[in-house]
Write a protein that holds these residues in place. Sequence first.
Motif, mmCIF file in Angstrom:
data_model
loop_
_atom_site.group_PDB
_atom_site.id
_atom_site.type_symbol
_atom_site.label_atom_id
_atom_site.label_comp_id
_atom_site.label_asym_id
_atom_site.label_seq_id
_atom_site.Cartn_x
_atom_site.Cartn_y
_atom_site.Cartn_z
ATOM 1 N N ARG A 151 58.108 11.578 34.812
ATOM 2 C CA ARG A 151 56.979 10.846 34.262
ATOM 3 C C ARG A 151 57.441 9.642 33.459
ATOM 4 N NH1 ARG A 151 53.744 16.195 32.080
ATOM 5 N NH2 ARG A 151 53.165 17.007 34.118
ATOM 6 N N PHE A 152 56.527 8.709 33.319
ATOM 7 C CA PHE A 152 56.780 7.498 32.548
ATOM 8 C C PHE A 152 56.987 7.822 31.071
ATOM 9 C CE2 PHE A 152 54.859 4.402 29.673
ATOM 10 C CZ PHE A 152 55.546 3.242 29.974
ATOM 11 N N TYR A 171 61.291 4.158 31.840
ATOM 12 C CA TYR A 171 60.124 3.285 31.911
ATOM 13 C C TYR A 171 59.495 3.245 33.294
ATOM 14 C CZ TYR A 171 61.514 1.600 27.303
ATOM 15 O OH TYR A 171 61.841 1.520 25.968
ATOM 16 N N GLY A 172 59.660 4.300 34.073
ATOM 17 C CA GLY A 172 59.042 4.332 35.387
ATOM 18 C C GLY A 172 58.469 5.695 35.700
ATOM 19 N N ALA A 173 57.744 5.756 36.816
ATOM 20 C CA ALA A 173 57.280 7.021 37.379
ATOM 21 C C ALA A 173 58.147 7.301 38.597
ATOM 22 C CB ALA A 173 55.815 6.933 37.774
ATOM 23 N N THR A 220 70.115 10.732 41.624
ATOM 24 C CA THR A 220 70.736 11.974 42.100
ATOM 25 C C THR A 220 70.099 12.472 43.391
ATOM 26 O OG1 THR A 220 69.252 13.263 40.689
ATOM 27 C CG2 THR A 220 71.395 12.672 39.764
ATOM 28 N N GLY A 221 69.035 11.843 43.831
ATOM 29 C CA GLY A 221 68.360 12.244 45.065
ATOM 30 C C GLY A 221 67.402 11.155 45.495
ATOM 31 N N PRO A 222 66.905 11.217 46.724
ATOM 32 C CA PRO A 222 66.005 10.175 47.207
ATOM 33 C C PRO A 222 64.675 10.184 46.469
ATOM 34 C CG PRO A 222 66.142 11.973 48.790
ATOM 35 C CD PRO A 222 67.177 12.256 47.747
ATOM 36 N N HIS A 223 64.311 9.050 45.944
ATOM 37 C CA HIS A 223 63.033 8.897 45.260
ATOM 38 C C HIS A 223 62.771 7.418 45.033
ATOM 39 C CE1 HIS A 223 65.651 8.387 41.755
ATOM 40 N NE2 HIS A 223 64.610 7.887 41.094
ATOM 41 N N LEU A 224 61.544 7.110 44.709
ATOM 42 C CA LEU A 224 61.152 5.768 44.292
ATOM 43 C C LEU A 224 60.862 5.798 42.804
ATOM 44 C CD1 LEU A 224 60.165 2.831 44.731
ATOM 45 C CD2 LEU A 224 57.903 3.797 45.229
ATOM 46 N N CYS A 225 61.560 4.981 42.053
ATOM 47 C CA CYS A 225 61.196 4.752 40.658
ATOM 48 C C CYS A 225 60.262 3.553 40.638
ATOM 49 C CB CYS A 225 62.440 4.497 39.798
ATOM 50 S SG CYS A 225 62.043 4.159 38.059
ATOM 51 N N TRP A 226 58.999 3.808 40.294
ATOM 52 C CA TRP A 226 57.959 2.773 40.303
ATOM 53 C C TRP A 226 57.713 2.334 38.869
ATOM 54 C CZ3 TRP A 226 52.073 3.780 41.290
ATOM 55 C CH2 TRP A 226 51.420 2.558 41.495
ATOM 56 N N ARG A 236 56.120 -2.488 28.503
ATOM 57 C CA ARG A 236 56.417 -1.486 29.524
ATOM 58 C C ARG A 236 55.179 -0.637 29.767
ATOM 59 N NH1 ARG A 236 61.949 -2.324 31.223
ATOM 60 N NH2 ARG A 236 63.088 -3.090 29.418
ATOM 61 N N LEU A 237 54.776 -0.520 31.042
ATOM 62 C CA LEU A 237 53.513 0.119 31.384
ATOM 63 C C LEU A 237 53.718 1.248 32.378
ATOM 64 C CD1 LEU A 237 51.537 -3.199 31.961
ATOM 65 C CD2 LEU A 237 51.810 -1.948 29.808
ATOM 66 N N ASP A 238 52.779 2.191 32.370
ATOM 67 C CA ASP A 238 52.781 3.305 33.318
ATOM 68 C C ASP A 238 51.921 2.929 34.515
ATOM 69 O OD1 ASP A 238 52.575 5.655 34.720
ATOM 70 O OD2 ASP A 238 51.967 6.885 33.017
#
Length: 292
Positions: free
Chosen positions: A173-174, A189-191, A265-271, A279-281
């Motif tokens: 979570r953000f 600072y990301g989801a 550490t694994g495949p994901h998108l940090c949005w 900095r926003l969620d």
Amino acid sequence: MARTEPLTGRMDRRTLVGALASAAGLAAAPARAADRDPVLRLAGIPRQGGTLIGRTLPDAAIAVDGVAVGQASPGGLFVVGLDRDSPADVVISVSSAGRLVGERRLAVAPGVFDIQRIDGLPPQQVKPQGEALLTRIAAEAERKARGWASQVATEDFAGGFARPLRKFRLSGRFGGQRILNGEPMTPHYGADLAAPAGTPILAPASGRVCFAETGLHYEGGLTMIDHGQGLITAYLHQSAVQVREGDAVVRGQVIGAVGREGRATGPHLCWRMKWRDRRLDPMLLLGVRAPA
């Protein structure tokens, strides 16, 4: 835990994953302009990390807590971000022809931030060493700063944002505190949206690409999109970047692919999302549209 409701507009609550913080409202302040009521409508969630889309008079000057932050579009639309560390009270005011015409006082609900411990990262991804690597990281930081500084004069944010992945698991979570290999770090600072490597990443809203590179030390493949007035989203750890700086993209367009490049550490998108230096969620803007 109480739920913070949006001011107006539609919000897909399933994407929020977890209860929001204590309820907060938006109260109109008395008009200071003697000959008219305030002209200021807002949509969004008034919470730390939230983003507000506003409508007011065309080209009106916008201020937050008395500090000028730009002006509304010719159509009267503007955006304001509430930083992850936003104070509990924020005042948004609009002026036209040198006169204050509207003001709203915002009670900003506190964010709900957790603690994440991630171990097993390469030491150079946590505490980089060596002159060559540090020089490279500094040069990348300068290029990224130019991307974050983009302020395209459009209203692409007005139609709302969709999810950048069709299917995902929210793995981070953000705003939470990150402890990497036992070392306390700055907040996240990301989801983080976990999905198989190669999953297409979709532009959540139209905009103009203001940064697009691969092979960055921390981010791997990184794309930034300016959705208007400096509201910028970023997409980290991509295995493939399919747009170039300067490209105009439309909502739903494939811009890249999920990967595990950089510090991951694994495949994901940090949005991620920023407005100016705030900095926003991005999850809090899903489904929010400009007020009528």
